[in-house]
Design a protein around this motif. Structure first.
Motif, PDB file in Angstrom:
ATOM      1  N   ARG A 192       0.837  -1.196   0.000  1.00 49.03           N
ATOM      2  CA  ARG A 192       0.000   0.000   0.000  1.00 49.03           C
ATOM      3  C   ARG A 192       0.877   1.254   0.000  1.00 49.03           C
ATOM      4  N   GLY A 193       1.964   1.207   0.761  1.00 54.07           N
ATOM      5  CA  GLY A 193       2.880   2.342   0.783  1.00 54.07           C
ATOM      6  C   GLY A 193       3.610   2.516  -0.539  1.00 54.07           C
ATOM      7  N   THR A 197      10.791  -5.898   7.970  1.00 55.02           N
ATOM      8  CA  THR A 197       9.623  -5.650   8.820  1.00 55.02           C
ATOM      9  C   THR A 197       9.432  -4.159   9.064  1.00 55.02           C
ATOM     10  N   LYS A 198      10.534  -3.465   9.353  1.00 55.43           N
ATOM     11  CA  LYS A 198      10.457  -2.027   9.596  1.00 55.43           C
ATOM     12  C   LYS A 198      10.044  -1.272   8.339  1.00 55.43           C
ATOM     13  N   LEU A 243       6.071   1.907   5.498  1.00 52.26           N
ATOM     14  CA  LEU A 243       5.307   2.155   4.278  1.00 52.26           C
ATOM     15  C   LEU A 243       3.810   2.024   4.532  1.00 52.26           C
ATOM     16  N   GLY A 244       3.433   1.023   5.328  1.00 55.61           N
ATOM     17  CA  GLY A 244       2.021   0.868   5.651  1.00 55.61           C
ATOM     18  C   GLY A 244       1.488   2.015   6.476  1.00 55.61           C
ATOM     19  N   ASP A 245       2.305   2.486   7.434  1.00 58.92           N
ATOM     20  CA  ASP A 245       1.873   3.580   8.304  1.00 58.92           C
ATOM     21  C   ASP A 245       1.629   4.874   7.530  1.00 58.92           C
ATOM     22  N   ILE A 246       2.506   5.175   6.564  1.00 50.41           N
ATOM     23  CA  ILE A 246       2.383   6.460   5.861  1.00 50.41           C
ATOM     24  C   ILE A 246       1.498   6.377   4.629  1.00 50.41           C
TER      25      ILE A 246
END
Length: 380
Positions: free
Chosen positions: A20-21, A297-298, A303-306
């Motif tokens: 998604r990111g 993982t990070k 990328l998912g968070d933003i």
């Protein structure tokens, strides 16, 4: 199917977060390059617009995964509260940023900006908070957007429609009924892309018949196709899943225009195949893959968070960049550093909004408003 409400009982799909990111950053790059094109035929990162359809499919998959087995303990009102708590805070922030950029922007491309009274800008912003679409008569920019302060709001409008249809009706469909809906939606999508007058699925942001037709055609297949995919697919194990699915996503979105103006149907066929076949394949591979290393993982988490913040806040910066390019007409070399600055600025703005606003507000909403206590609120 076992009813579960705890975070530990639900497997997480970090690769889908990362994808998604990746797609969100490709959207920003697509809009930056779009400023320098003369038409959709010579656009660099030509199929970046398909990221919206990819987001719809991801949303359908994740919503089915997160909520299909919860309806015995969750009401429709609970579902709407959860989705509003997840999506609406950044909708509000995106409109505020859009209003500020609109008010302070000075561009020859939009000379009418300084003729718009403050009260009308504020009214458009307040309506934008609700995602109620504006008619062209209320357009204060001149691009006929239903959300002229933050154009991408149109896709969130359709996202909400998909959520409403799911909660009220489609969640009750059998797999057979859902498959029929997905098949008919696929036919609608192909009719638009292959037999339509433009040879693509671009559109959906204006409140008129043409764009509503495009918007619903783009929503229905991928969103409900994502639901069906989750319900019927049997996941396997994929090695290096994030690398391969990210690469495939980038290639699909960056693909040059196909067929030219002489064979528009060829590009429409490409759009259709991507949405109907390639994107479900990417989601399947992403859900099947595992992330084991700390670095991977990070990256996926970041990328998912933003992903959602960058999508819903980047376009006001694109307005500014577009106004500068169209007014100053810089060379490619002159525009490059400003284009990179816009891209990096979009990522930084998204991260700042995430940490200082979105996460605290969502936590507050979860604690104070939600009556159905889920252990987590799914991303997107």
């Amino acid at each position: 199917m076992e009813k579960t409400t705890s975070l530990s009982s639900k497997k997480h799909y970090p690769i889908l977060d990362g994808l998604r990111g990746v797609a969100a950053i490709m959207v920003v790059a697509f809009h930056i390059f779009e400023t320098h094109t003369t038409s959709r035929l010579d656009q660099i990162i030509n199929h970046g617009y398909l990221a919206v359809d990819f987001f719809f499919l991801l949303s359908g998959f994740v919503i089915s995964y997160a909520y299909d087995d919860r309806w015995s303990k969750m009401s429709v009102a609970d579902f709407f509260k959860i989705r509003l708590a997840r999506l609406q805070p950044m909708v509000v922030m995106g409109m505020i940023i859009g209003a500020l950029c609109f008010y302070f922007q000075d561009s020859a491309l939009w000379p009418m900006i300084h003729e718009v009274p403050i009260w009308k800008t504020l009214l458009v912003m307040l309506i934008g908070f609700t995602l109620i679409p504006l008619s062209p008569s209320m357009d204060i920019r001149g691009w006929q957007e239903m959300h002229p302060l933050n154009g991408p709001g149109w896709s969130l409008f359709f996202e909400y429609i998909g959520n409403i249809l799911y909660a009220l009706f489609v969640r009750k469909f059998s797999n057979t009924a859902l498959a029929i809906l997905v098949f008919l939606s696929g036919c609608l999508l192909i009719h638009l892309a292959v037999f339509g007058p433009k040879g693509d699925v671009i559109g959906g942001w204006t409140l008129n018949y043409e764009h509503l037709h495009i918007g619903f055609s783009r929503l229905l297949f991928p969103f409900f196709g994502g639901l069906l995919l989750h319900r019927i697919v049997k996941l396997t194990t994929i090695k290096n899943g994030f690398f391969w699915t990210s690469l495939l996503t980038i290639v699909v979105l960056a693909m040059p225009r196909i067929g030219g103006k002489e064979h528009l149907w060829m590009n429409g066929l490409y759009d259709s195949l991507c949405i109907i076949i390639v994107f479900p394949l990417i989601v399947f591979l992403g859900a099947s893959g595992e992330v084991t290393g700390k670095t991977s993982t990070k990256i996926c988490k970041f990328l998912g968070d933003i992903s959602y913040p960058i999508y819903i806040t980047h376009y006001p910066l694109i307005y500014i960049y577009t106004g500068w390019v169209r007014g100053s007409k810089p060379s490619s070399q002159e525009a490059l550093p400003f284009g990179l600055l816009t891209l990096i600025g979009s990522i930084v703005l998204a991260y700042v909004c995430l940490k200082l606003y979105d996460e605290p507000v969502r936590l507050w909403l979860k604690q104070k408003i939600l009556t159905y206590k889920l252990a987590f609120i799914p991303v997107k």
